[in-house]
Scaffold this active site. Sequence first.
Site, PDB file in Angstrom:
ATOM      1  N   PRO A   2      81.613  23.385  -4.664  1.00 19.47           N
ATOM      2  CG  PRO A   2      79.943  23.431  -3.093  1.00 19.47           C
ATOM      3  CD  PRO A   2      80.346  23.602  -4.410  1.00 19.47           C
ATOM      4  CD  GLU A   3      85.418  17.486  -5.452  1.00 17.11           C
ATOM      5  OE1 GLU A   3      85.996  16.379  -4.766  1.00 17.11           O
ATOM      6  OE2 GLU A   3      85.118  17.932  -6.588  1.00 17.11           O
ATOM      7  CE  LYS A  60      79.695  16.427  -3.231  1.00 19.17           C
ATOM      8  NZ  LYS A  60      79.323  16.106  -5.165  1.00 19.17           N
ATOM      9  NE  ARG A 264      80.788  16.203 -13.282  1.00 19.45           N
ATOM     10  CZ  ARG A 264      80.704  16.722 -12.153  1.00 19.45           C
ATOM     11  NH1 ARG A 264      79.922  15.859 -11.120  1.00 19.45           N
ATOM     12  NH2 ARG A 264      81.808  17.774 -11.315  1.00 19.45           N
TER      13      ARG A 264
END
Length: 274
Positions: A2-3, A60, A264
């Site tokens: 989720p963002e 978030k 990342r």
Amino acid sequence: VPELPEVDHARRMLDTWLARTHIEKAQVFDARILDEGVKPASVVRALRDRHVEAIERRGKWLRIVLDEGRVFSHLGMTGKWVSGGVRDDALPFERIRLDVIAGRTRRSVRYVDQRLFGRFVLVRRDKPDIEAWTSLGPDPLVDGIDVDELHEKLSRRKLAIKPTLLDQTVLAGIGNILATEGLHAARIDPRRSARDLSRKEVSALARGLRRSIDTSLSLQEQEGPVITYVEEPGAENPFTIYGHEGTPCPRCRKPLAKMILAGRGTVFCAHCQR
Ligand SMILES: [Zn+2]
């Protein structure tokens, strides 16, 4: 994962399912969703007979405001809020269940989370909000992005711009997908030092982030009431460059590259992102 857009979609749905209802019964099926040492029975007791006043979001995090106390909900990596009937069977990976009533309408709102990185934190009436909430930077939807303020903040950071955007104190709610998409929209190389960006570039970045947020939000709306994550088996990838390494850049047609930046995976176009 989720963002901001996925969590805002959850907020909108929780607002229709949960806000302005009365909690008749609460259940916690897995104590690991709670903070360490918190007993499910005490959370269940504190939620019973509470009135849900509002559902809010920053970054978030979701904040469920009760007539007494608040609950902070983080979806972790795979969390989802789902609505069903009070007689419906438990769903796979159901961790929390809130049976609510509004007028004559009864509803069972469940939190499901396969990987269980989510959090559910109850804060009593007179206690302050949790630090994870109060330490958040400006939220692009709730507060908007102030270009001068962001430019000033970035000018004090020498780390690369991409990992800097993932710092929730810079802007709240930006994750790997939004940072990747926003930097591509703004034609900025993710490896550039944050402090080297001009005001014009920061302005383009703010616009790119906002556009990426709006696009993801409308996609979630089309998908239905429950969040769809791009990582799920069979899910389509609706993004411009995220997850599209090796395919032509939609802007300049050169192949998109992928590298690991600050741990990342980062997709970018080495040709048109400078
Ligand atoms: Zn390109």
